[in-house]
Scaffold this active site. Structure first.
Site, PDB file in Angstrom:
ATOM      1  N   HIS A 153       0.826  -1.213   0.000  1.00 17.78           N
ATOM      2  CA  HIS A 153       0.000   0.000   0.000  1.00 17.78           C
ATOM      3  C   HIS A 153       0.866   1.272   0.000  1.00 17.78           C
ATOM      4  O   HIS A 153       2.086   1.203  -0.162  1.00 17.78           O
ATOM      5  CB  HIS A 153      -0.993  -0.035   1.160  1.00 17.78           C
ATOM      6  CG  HIS A 153      -1.638  -1.394   1.302  1.00 17.78           C
ATOM      7  ND1 HIS A 153      -2.637  -1.833   0.469  1.00 17.78           N
ATOM      8  CD2 HIS A 153      -1.357  -2.433   2.136  1.00 17.78           C
ATOM      9  CE1 HIS A 153      -2.954  -3.076   0.793  1.00 17.78           C
ATOM     10  NE2 HIS A 153      -2.204  -3.469   1.801  1.00 17.78           N
TER      11      HIS A 153
ATOM     12  N   GLU B  22      -1.791   0.327   8.070  1.00 13.91           N
ATOM     13  CA  GLU B  22      -0.964  -0.736   7.509  1.00 13.91           C
ATOM     14  C   GLU B  22       0.174  -0.129   6.680  1.00 13.91           C
ATOM     15  O   GLU B  22       1.306  -0.622   6.725  1.00 13.91           O
ATOM     16  CB  GLU B  22      -1.822  -1.660   6.641  1.00 13.91           C
ATOM     17  CG  GLU B  22      -1.032  -2.824   6.054  1.00 13.91           C
ATOM     18  CD  GLU B  22      -1.854  -3.685   5.110  1.00 13.91           C
ATOM     19  OE1 GLU B  22      -3.057  -3.420   4.940  1.00 13.91           O
ATOM     20  OE2 GLU B  22      -1.278  -4.617   4.520  1.00 13.91           O
TER      21      GLU B  22
ATOM     22  N   HIS C 108       2.986  -6.843   4.555  1.00 12.37           N
ATOM     23  CA  HIS C 108       1.613  -6.424   4.872  1.00 12.37           C
ATOM     24  C   HIS C 108       1.287  -6.741   6.327  1.00 12.37           C
ATOM     25  O   HIS C 108       2.029  -7.438   7.018  1.00 12.37           O
ATOM     26  CB  HIS C 108       0.610  -7.190   3.989  1.00 12.37           C
ATOM     27  CG  HIS C 108       0.697  -6.847   2.540  1.00 12.37           C
ATOM     28  ND1 HIS C 108      -0.166  -5.990   1.915  1.00 12.37           N
ATOM     29  CD2 HIS C 108       1.599  -7.242   1.594  1.00 12.37           C
ATOM     30  CE1 HIS C 108       0.166  -5.876   0.637  1.00 12.37           C
ATOM     31  NE2 HIS C 108       1.243  -6.620   0.415  1.00 12.37           N
TER      32      HIS C 108
ATOM     33  N   GLU D 280       1.952 -11.482   5.840  1.00 12.57           N
ATOM     34  CA  GLU D 280       0.997 -10.757   6.682  1.00 12.57           C
ATOM     35  C   GLU D 280       1.514 -10.921   8.111  1.00 12.57           C
ATOM     36  O   GLU D 280       1.450 -12.010   8.688  1.00 12.57           O
ATOM     37  CB  GLU D 280      -0.418 -11.335   6.546  1.00 12.57           C
ATOM     38  CG  GLU D 280      -1.013 -11.249   5.154  1.00 12.57           C
ATOM     39  CD  GLU D 280      -1.630  -9.889   4.850  1.00 12.57           C
ATOM     40  OE1 GLU D 280      -1.530  -8.979   5.713  1.00 12.57           O
ATOM     41  OE2 GLU D 280      -2.209  -9.741   3.762  1.00 12.57           O
TER      42      GLU D 280
HETATM   43 ZN    ZN Z   1      -1.978  -5.301   2.778  1.00 16.21          ZN
END
Ligand code: ZN
Length: 321
Positions: A111, A148, A203, A285
């Site tokens: 992102h 995030e 992430h 993640e």
């Molecule tokens: Zn993400």
């Protein structure tokens, strides 16, 4: 609500915990030592096996010389540092030094903090081989507002510093140098064009409270349109397993309790960043930003450093295999 490309609805492939664990142990017993110890001892998320030895750990994390990374061979000439790799004041060996000299790692901070302000741009569809998908997403955030994108930028910079200390050439897909994006197809292309030896997309998840732990996402076999992962499936799994094992060791965090059947590994065919990659690549993640215990870890600078160290050790292990 989930914003993340990596946790949009996906066709899940059931994974056998036993099969995966055994396969992983056969492929990379050293990298998985921490994991197996964690499983054997029923380690907790907050204590766990941090500090236990594991092969593939960096020299700084292991006192046993036999567990230190091998020096790179003569076929690995030093590559000139790109502008992106030449930040001043960053302690690292001179070109050609270090076990990762001549190796290129691309880090993809998931992102972009500016995506919130550019919804039209990031909602534009791009081709990911299997179908068309949004250029990028805003990412998720903790209930306190910690985003995030902020998390991924921080961990990416920590990881870059660690890899540079081992002599690697490191490139980030973006770093305060653009208002939004890049799109997911461009993120993949950056790793491809760099001829990266390994790529990691960082992430944090946005799942339901109570869902805890990390997972590494591996590319599925995809041959469709412009996507062909046939050459990266196996090395990406190796890379991902080494990162997962070292992440357990450095952070003491448990593998996800909501994906992967306790292995901390997931396989997906719906992520453009993986489908379009031609070089070994995984997503990680690191935890669930919507869980109060996980967000306490994700917002801790000490924990983020441990997380980056686990990724660096996993990547180093993979590149010196
Ligand atoms: Zn993400």
């Amino acid at each position: 609500m989930s914003y993340d490309e990596s946790h949009l609805p996906a066709r899940r492939r059931p994974l056998s915990r036993l099969t995966l664990t055994l396969a992983a142990a056969a492929l990379v017993p050293g990298a998985f030592a921490g994991w197996l110890i964690w499983q054997a001892t029923g380690g907790s998320d907050d204590g766990g096996p941090a500090g236990l030895p594991a092969q593939g750990a960096s020299a700084s994390a292991s006192a046993d010389p036999s567990q230190q990374p091998r020096p790179s061979g003569p076929e690995s000439p030093s590559k000139p540092a790109s502008g992106d790799d030449a930040a001043p004041g960053d302690a690292r060996p001179a070109p050609g030094d270090g076990p990762l000299a001549g190796r290129t790692v691309v880090i993809d901070p998931g992102h972009n903090p500016g995506n919130f302000k550019h919804t039209a741009e990031i909602n534009k569809l791009v081709d990911i081989g299997t179908n068309r998908k949004e250029c990028d997403t805003t990412g998720t955030s903790g209930n306190s507002g910690y985003t995030e994108a902020e998390f991924t930028a921080d961990v990416s910079q920590r990881l870059r510093t660690l890899l540079r200390k081992e002599g690697a050439t490191v490139k980030l897909t973006h770093e305060n140098d653009r208002a939004w994006g890049p799109c997911i197809d461009e993120r993949a292309e950056i790793g491809n064009k760099a001829g990266a030896d390994a790529v990691i997309s960082i992430h944090a998840d946005g799942s339901a409270a109570g869902n805890r732990g990390f997972h590494v996402i591996l590319p599925a076999l995809v041959k469709s349109g412009g996507a062909d992962t046939s050459k990266i499936v196996a090395p990406s799994r190796d890379l991902g397993e080494r990162i997962a094992g070292n992440f357990v060791r450095t952070t003491g965090s448990a593998p996800s309790n909501y994906l992967g059947g306790g292995t901390g590994l997931d396989v997906r065919d719906d992520l453009g960043g993986l489908n379009l990659s031609t070089v070994p690549k995984v997503f990680i993640e690191c935890g669930n930003m919507r869980d109060t215990k996980d967000i306490a870890l994700l917002t801790s600078a000490d924990w983020r450093q441990k997380a980056a160290q686990g990724m660096a050790d996993g990547i180093s292990s993979f590149l010196n295999r």
